[in-house]
Design a protein around this motif. Structure first.
Motif, PDB file in Angstrom:
ATOM      1  N   UNK A  48       0.836  -1.201   0.000  1.00  0.00           N
ATOM      2  CA  UNK A  48       0.000   0.000   0.000  1.00  0.00           C
ATOM      3  C   UNK A  48       0.869   1.248   0.000  1.00  0.00           C
ATOM      4  N   UNK A 247     -20.279  -2.453   2.736  1.00  0.00           N
ATOM      5  CA  UNK A 247     -19.886  -3.448   1.741  1.00  0.00           C
ATOM      6  C   UNK A 247     -20.364  -3.046   0.351  1.00  0.00           C
ATOM      7  N   UNK A 250     -18.439   0.081  -0.942  1.00  0.00           N
ATOM      8  CA  UNK A 250     -17.015  -0.143  -1.188  1.00  0.00           C
ATOM      9  C   UNK A 250     -16.796  -1.092  -2.362  1.00  0.00           C
ATOM     10  N   UNK A 254     -14.855  -0.196  -6.170  1.00  0.00           N
ATOM     11  CA  UNK A 254     -13.601  -0.775  -6.617  1.00  0.00           C
ATOM     12  C   UNK A 254     -13.726  -1.805  -7.723  1.00  0.00           C
ATOM     13  N   UNK A 255     -14.950  -2.070  -8.182  1.00  0.00           N
ATOM     14  CA  UNK A 255     -15.111  -3.155  -9.147  1.00  0.00           C
ATOM     15  C   UNK A 255     -14.822  -2.676 -10.568  1.00  0.00           C
ATOM     16  N   UNK A 270     -12.595   1.664 -11.326  1.00  0.00           N
ATOM     17  CA  UNK A 270     -11.798   0.448 -11.438  1.00  0.00           C
ATOM     18  C   UNK A 270     -11.232   0.266 -12.837  1.00  0.00           C
ATOM     19  N   UNK A 287      -2.370   5.044  -9.588  1.00  0.00           N
ATOM     20  CA  UNK A 287      -2.262   5.056  -8.131  1.00  0.00           C
ATOM     21  C   UNK A 287      -3.125   6.146  -7.529  1.00  0.00           C
ATOM     22  N   UNK A 290      -6.699   5.093  -7.412  1.00  0.00           N
ATOM     23  CA  UNK A 290      -7.083   4.151  -6.358  1.00  0.00           C
ATOM     24  C   UNK A 290      -7.212   4.848  -5.008  1.00  0.00           C
ATOM     25  N   UNK A 293     -11.267   5.835  -4.131  1.00  0.00           N
ATOM     26  CA  UNK A 293     -12.167   4.997  -3.322  1.00  0.00           C
ATOM     27  C   UNK A 293     -11.703   4.827  -1.882  1.00  0.00           C
ATOM     28  N   UNK A 294     -10.368   4.790  -1.679  1.00  0.00           N
ATOM     29  CA  UNK A 294      -9.875   4.640  -0.305  1.00  0.00           C
ATOM     30  C   UNK A 294     -10.277   5.856   0.526  1.00  0.00           C
ATOM     31  N   UNK A 297     -14.061   5.802   1.130  1.00  0.00           N
ATOM     32  CA  UNK A 297     -14.412   4.798   2.134  1.00  0.00           C
ATOM     33  C   UNK A 297     -13.949   5.233   3.528  1.00  0.00           C
TER      34      UNK A 297
ATOM     35  N   UNK B 110     -11.563  -5.081   3.328  1.00  0.00           N
ATOM     36  CA  UNK B 110     -12.363  -3.869   3.471  1.00  0.00           C
ATOM     37  C   UNK B 110     -12.058  -2.897   2.333  1.00  0.00           C
ATOM     38  N   UNK B 111     -10.795  -2.831   1.944  1.00  0.00           N
ATOM     39  CA  UNK B 111     -10.447  -1.966   0.819  1.00  0.00           C
ATOM     40  C   UNK B 111     -10.882  -2.662  -0.471  1.00  0.00           C
ATOM     41  N   UNK B 112     -11.275  -1.860  -1.486  1.00  0.00           N
ATOM     42  CA  UNK B 112     -11.651  -2.472  -2.755  1.00  0.00           C
ATOM     43  C   UNK B 112     -10.529  -3.365  -3.283  1.00  0.00           C
ATOM     44  N   UNK B 113     -10.902  -4.509  -3.887  1.00  0.00           N
ATOM     45  CA  UNK B 113      -9.923  -5.475  -4.367  1.00  0.00           C
ATOM     46  C   UNK B 113      -8.907  -4.881  -5.316  1.00  0.00           C
ATOM     47  N   UNK B 114      -9.345  -3.910  -6.085  1.00  0.00           N
ATOM     48  CA  UNK B 114      -8.435  -3.335  -7.063  1.00  0.00           C
ATOM     49  C   UNK B 114      -7.283  -2.601  -6.370  1.00  0.00           C
ATOM     50  N   UNK B 115      -7.546  -2.056  -5.181  1.00  0.00           N
ATOM     51  CA  UNK B 115      -6.490  -1.368  -4.438  1.00  0.00           C
ATOM     52  C   UNK B 115      -5.440  -2.375  -3.985  1.00  0.00           C
ATOM     53  N   UNK B 118      -3.483  -3.667  -7.229  1.00  0.00           N
ATOM     54  CA  UNK B 118      -2.505  -2.776  -7.843  1.00  0.00           C
ATOM     55  C   UNK B 118      -1.385  -2.446  -6.854  1.00  0.00           C
ATOM     56  N   UNK B 119      -1.705  -2.428  -5.551  1.00  0.00           N
ATOM     57  CA  UNK B 119      -0.655  -2.171  -4.554  1.00  0.00           C
ATOM     58  C   UNK B 119       0.369  -3.306  -4.577  1.00  0.00           C
ATOM     59  N   UNK B 120      -0.126  -4.563  -4.608  1.00  0.00           N
ATOM     60  CA  UNK B 120       0.797  -5.698  -4.664  1.00  0.00           C
ATOM     61  C   UNK B 120       1.625  -5.647  -5.941  1.00  0.00           C
ATOM     62  N   UNK B 206     -10.201 -10.489  -8.989  1.00  0.00           N
ATOM     63  CA  UNK B 206      -9.807  -9.073  -9.073  1.00  0.00           C
ATOM     64  C   UNK B 206      -8.341  -8.882  -8.709  1.00  0.00           C
TER      65      UNK B 206
END
Lengths: 313, 264
Positions: A48, A247, A250, A254-255, A270, A287, A290, A293-294, A297, B110-115, B118-120, B206
């Protein structure tokens, strides 16, 4: 624990070690926590952090390579009209999906919490859990079959003789499209379908905790069922609803797969991330995207915490 | 006593909600038997069993299933160890940073899967790790931990502290206590958590999109078929297979933990 009852140090390395850990709860705790924290701390938080750092770099317009001087230019680009459009579209979709899920989830959760008993209760629980855990892609795929131009919805509309209505809906500006599977209505339906169980479960958990005698008291005092719902049940169920909305909101934000498979040609956050980091090769902008959404949320969770929604999770 | 009986509109709405959740999946079954290959025509012009044979003979599908099974097994193993450790640490103790640890566990889902994805990817790039089995597993294990943790922590809280103390008082050391007292008590919760983690990993797409190299897990294979369909009924056969494969562990996990309150 009653350490005094243990005999004096015993033979054996393992025994020595376990006695030591028993006397020092701090060391025991550290031993338990170190491996998982190393994993989550290095792999996850590290990643992250790498992502966040990337968002402060920029891409050289001519060479296309990443310029490692710190700048806010990627965040500036987010506020360009085209990108702002993507953010707003995604947030509106997430809000619509959340409201629809709450409306659909309420009767199911309420019935399961208040009227279902014994076997019926287990059936309800499994009936919600199975779709929740069954394959995400299969669920999306099912809707592709249903919404396709030659698919089930068209056939039903044709059989009932209401093709005019379907065409009328599809002709609507913005939400319409050539067919349901290429319109925002389709995207909205699939999102709602896929995330609905995530709303039902916490909502049901909070409805279980509404004391039955409060509802009876309200009725005895002459309240109309609608009044009971509005003034007794709804306020008590609200934390569960908010927990569920965390849920649905969020997950929608991100989808990138659902709008890619069922939906129009305009992007969601996304998809924008995927394109920027893939074909466009602009990792800093991806980046920065992304972070949206963080951040949303983060605000949402902060607001939710104040309503006590976390107790309903 | 009218409040003891559900009103008709409520019953219908609840039934409608459940039908909405289940009917779409039935169509996937139906389409696995259709004779129409090029479109999603409804009703199917004819029914056939030949697609099951075609799917059975496709090596790319078997490769994808094999990779998915390997990833799920290894990621579940890692998640079982790490998730149980965290659950043991957090179940009964109060210590500084407890909230932070529990947040850290939940964060990957909890964080969206895309985060997460892409972080990984950004981190793997930075460390110049090649994409492959290892990177897929690293990602999957990270978000599977929370599933095991959720199941294990609920059981640890129910496990009476006096049992552990009795074992110690009777002269067992910590490892014996773990082996003969704690493990038998938490085993079914771990089994349930492990099965859910397995199902989660088997289905994940995702994060995997970002952490996989050239290899395809089953969900990645399905995604590519969804974007560019080749033989549509074959995709349906695989979808039916996936539904059945995930159905069993979830059902089993439910029966293993059903008397626990507040399971997820």
């Amino acid at each position: 624990m009653s350490i005094a009852a243990l005999p004096a140090p015993r033979a054996g390395v393992l025994r020595g070690l376990s006695d030591f850990l028993l006397r020092r709860p701090g060391a025991y705790l550290a031993l338990l926590l170190v491996p998982p924290l190393l994993w989550l701390g290095i792999i996850y938080l590290g990643s992250l952090f790498a992502l966040l750092t990337n968002s402060f770099f920029s891409v050289d317009e001519f060479s296309g390579t990443i310029d490692y001087t710190l700048t806010l230019s990627s965040y500036g680009q987010l506020f360009q009209l085209a990108n702002l459009d993507i953010v707003i579209r995604t947030v509106l979709m997430a809000a619509a999906v959340t409201l629809a899920s709450a409306a659909l989830a309420f009767p199911v959760a309420y019935y399961a919490a208040r009227y279902a008993k014994g076997r019926m209760k287990a059936v309800f629980y499994l009936a919600v859990m199975m779709p929740l855990w069954s394959s995400y892609l299969v669920k999306v795929y099912a809707w592709k079959l249903i919404l396709a131009k030659e698919g089930i919805v068209s056939w039903i509309a044709d059989t009932l003789g209401v093709t005019v209505v379907l065409d009328g809906v599809l002709a609507l500006p913005v939400v319409g499209g050539p067919s349901l599977s290429t319109s925002y209505i389709g995207t909205f339906l699939v999102f709602t379908y896929v995330w609905l169980p995530y709303m039902i479960l916490p909502l049901q958990a909070s409805l279980e905790r509404v004391p039955g005698n409060l509802v009876e008291a309200s009725e005895d005092l002459g309240a109309h069922p609608a009044q009971t719902f509005r003034h007794v049940i709804l306020p008590l169920a609200l934390p569960g609803m908010i927990a569920g909305s965390i849920f649905t909101f969020s997950l929608t934000l991100g989808d990138y797969i659902i709008p890619q498979i069922v939906g129009g040609s305009n992007l969601f956050i996304g998809q924008a991330v995927l394109i920027q980091q893939g074909t466009a090769g602009n990792i800093p902008l991806a980046a920065a995207f992304t972070v949206v959404p963080v951040a949303i949320m983060g605000l949402y969770l902060w607001g939710a915490k104040r309503t006590g929604a976390f107790d309903a999770l | 006593m009218r409040s003891d009986r559900a009103s008709r509109p409520l019953k219908l709405a609840a039934l409608g909600g459940l039908l909405f959740l289940h009917v779409p999946l039935l169509f996937v079954f139906l389409y696995a038997f259709t004779t129409e290959e090029k479109s999603y025509q409804f009703p199917p012009p004819g029914l056939t069993l030949k697609w099951f044979g075609v799917a059975f003979g496709r090596q790319d599908i078997w490769d994808a299933i094999g990779l998915s099974l390997r990833v799920a097994a290894l990621a579940t193993t890692v998640a079982l160890v790490l998730g149980t450790l965290i659950a043991a640490a957090l179940a009964r103790r109060q210590f500084f940073g407890r909230e932070a640890v529990s947040l850290l566990v939940i964060l990957p889902i909890a964080l969206p899967g895309i985060v997460t994805g892409i972080a990984l990817r950004a981190a793997f790039n930075l460390m110049e790790i090649d994409y492959g089995l290892l990177t897929i597993i690293l990602g999957h294990a990270t978000f599977c931990i929370v599933v095991v943790y959720n199941n294990a922590v609920a059981r640890f809280r129910r496990l009476s502290g006096s049992l552990v103390e009795a074992s110690m008082d009777l002269g067992a050391d910590g490892f014996q206590t773990f082996r003969y007292v704690i493990l038998p008590n938490i085993a079914t919760a771990l089994l349930a958590g492990g099965m859910l983690a397995f199902a989660l990993s088997f289905d994940e797409v995702i994060v995997t999109t970002f952490t996989a190299g050239q290899q395809s897990t089953l969900p990645i294979w399905m995604l590519s078929e969804l974007v560019r369909p080749r033989q549509r009924p074959v995709t349906n056969v695989v979808a039916v297979f996936v539904i059945l494969v995930t159905f069993l562990p979830i059902l089993a996990a439910y029966y293993l933990t059903r008397d626990e309150s507040g399971h997820k």
